[in-house]
Design a protein around this motif. Structure first.
Motif, short mmCIF file in Angstrom:
data_model
loop_
_atom_site.label_atom_id
_atom_site.label_comp_id
_atom_site.label_asym_id
_atom_site.label_seq_id
_atom_site.Cartn_x
_atom_site.Cartn_y
_atom_site.Cartn_z
N ARG A 188 0.83 -1.20 0.00
CA ARG A 188 0.00 0.00 0.00
C ARG A 188 0.87 1.25 0.00
O ARG A 188 0.58 2.23 -0.70
CB ARG A 188 -0.92 0.01 1.22
N GLY A 189 1.94 1.22 0.78
CA GLY A 189 2.82 2.38 0.84
C GLY A 189 3.46 2.70 -0.50
O GLY A 189 3.56 3.86 -0.89
N LYS A 190 3.88 1.66 -1.21
CA LYS A 190 4.50 1.87 -2.52
C LYS A 190 3.48 2.42 -3.54
O LYS A 190 3.82 3.27 -4.37
CB LYS A 190 5.13 0.57 -3.02
N LEU A 248 0.11 9.53 18.24
CA LEU A 248 0.74 8.22 18.16
C LEU A 248 -0.15 7.22 17.42
O LEU A 248 0.32 6.46 16.57
CB LEU A 248 1.04 7.70 19.56
N ILE A 249 -1.45 7.23 17.74
CA ILE A 249 -2.37 6.31 17.10
C ILE A 249 -2.47 6.60 15.61
O ILE A 249 -2.46 5.70 14.77
CB ILE A 249 -3.76 6.40 17.76
N GLY A 250 -2.58 7.89 15.26
CA GLY A 250 -2.69 8.27 13.86
C GLY A 250 -1.48 7.84 13.05
O GLY A 250 -1.61 7.35 11.92
N ARG A 292 0.85 3.89 9.17
CA ARG A 292 1.81 2.83 8.82
C ARG A 292 1.10 1.54 8.44
O ARG A 292 1.56 0.78 7.59
CB ARG A 292 2.77 2.58 9.98
N GLU A 293 -0.04 1.28 9.08
CA GLU A 293 -0.78 0.05 8.83
C GLU A 293 -1.74 0.17 7.65
O GLU A 293 -2.47 -0.77 7.33
CB GLU A 293 -1.57 -0.36 10.08
N GLY A 294 -1.76 1.35 7.00
CA GLY A 294 -2.60 1.53 5.83
C GLY A 294 -4.05 1.88 6.14
O GLY A 294 -4.89 1.89 5.25
N LYS A 295 -4.37 2.19 7.40
CA LYS A 295 -5.73 2.58 7.76
C LYS A 295 -5.88 4.07 7.52
O LYS A 295 -5.14 4.87 8.08
CB LYS A 295 -6.02 2.24 9.23
N ARG A 296 -6.83 4.45 6.69
CA ARG A 296 -6.96 5.85 6.28
C ARG A 296 -8.19 6.53 6.85
O ARG A 296 -8.43 7.70 6.58
CB ARG A 296 -7.00 5.94 4.75
N TYR A 297 -8.99 5.80 7.64
CA TYR A 297 -10.20 6.40 8.21
C TYR A 297 -10.25 6.11 9.70
O TYR A 297 -10.03 4.98 10.14
CB TYR A 297 -11.46 5.83 7.53
N LEU A 298 -10.53 7.15 10.47
CA LEU A 298 -10.62 7.01 11.92
C LEU A 298 -11.82 7.80 12.41
O LEU A 298 -11.94 9.00 12.13
CB LEU A 298 -9.33 7.52 12.58
#
Length: 292
Positions: free
Chosen positions: A154-156, A237-239, A244-250
């Motif tokens: 996902r990062g790439k 920190l959570i954001g 890093r884990e690819g989660k884009r919605y919080l």
């Protein structure tokens, strides 16, 4: 027509089965691309033209292609040349991995290869690799996913296809009242009922946390500023971890008794602080504001 006039970016995603096309498609969707999976090659140009006519509604179109399409390589090569001639300049992403990794991935989900037929899994992989070699040679970006985790892939893709804004974590700060129930879509829940309730102050009762009088009252209470300071640091920190884990919605839910005073004021203040953080875009929703 050139890509400046059309205003549409075009990407073609292909590669070996099991190399990560589904992950790439989901990532592109999160980045704001309109993704079409396994569209017949002869319809790709029509799809892009429709996007160009959408008057800014669709600005990025990604087409995910695989060997399930008949005459795949010849037709797709023609489509790419046609799009290029029309001025769209499609960007081709090709995903691959080693045979050993592909075999392990297929075996883990207990699925056969689309070109395997009555042969072995390795035979299908070899046939597909030969079939796609011309497309691989013409690709703008080749990603070997052999040693990549889902998050690294996902990062790439974000680096290659995302903008600064699309790669941000989108935070929704949602105020609510506990007496109306917890929000079902909340990732994190903050309880601000430890603060005095403005409801019991006659001159503040009919106001809301959007009014300066209530806001000033809530934020001036002992512990309010300390709570905001520490929770902002925690969310930083959570954001970063979510990113890093690819989660884009919080979705961050902030609750008080009725969702009218404390939760509204604290949500507005917290959202204002988070909006200044790098890598976040923030919006505020007051679920229960206006209820009796």
């Amino acid at each position: 027509m050139n890509d400046e006039k059309s205003g549409v970016e075009v990407a073609v995603v292909s590669g070996l089965s099991g190399a990560g096309r589904s992950t790439a498609a989901k990532c592109l969707e999160d980045l704001g691309w309109f993704v079409v999976d396994n569209l017949p090659p002869e319809l790709v140009s029509t799809m892009v033209e429709l996007g160009a006519q959408a008057r800014g509604v669709i600005t990025k179109v990604a087409v995910v292609m695989d060997v399930r399409s008949r005459a795949f390589t010849d037709d797709l090569a023609s489509v790419i040349k046609d799009l290029d001639a029309r001025g769209y300049k499609p960007k081709v992403l090709f995903l691959e991995a080693t045979d050993a990794v592909l075999i392990r991935r297929f075996e883990s989900v207990r699925r056969g290869h689309p070109l395997q037929g009555d042969g072995r899994l390795s035979d299908g992989i070899a046939a597909e690799r030969r079939m796609l070699m011309p497309l691989r040679d013409e690709a703008d970006l080749v990603l070997d996913t052999t040693g990549l985790s889902v998050h690294q892939l996902r990062g790439k893709i974000e680096d290659a296809f995302g903008s600064e804004s699309s790669a941000r974590t989108r935070v929704t700060v949602l105020s609510f009242g506990y007496k109306y129930g917890l929000p079902m879509d909340a990732d994190l829940v903050i309880d601000v009922r430890f603060l005095p309730n403005p409801f019991w102050i006659p001159e503040l009762r009919d106001n809301t946390g959007l009014d300066s009088e209530v806001r000033n009252y809530v934020l001036s209470q002992e512990g309010a500023e300390d709570f905001l300071d520490r929770y902002q640091e925690l969310l930083r920190l959570i954001g970063a971890g979510y990113h890093r884990e690819g989660k884009r919605y919080l979705t961050l839910a902030v609750g008080c008794t009725g969702g009218k005073h404390r939760s509204v004021a604290m949500s507005e203040e917290l959202a204002g602080r988070l909006a200044s953080e790098d890598g976040m875009t923030v919006k505020v929703v007051h679920r229960d504001l206006g209820r009796e």
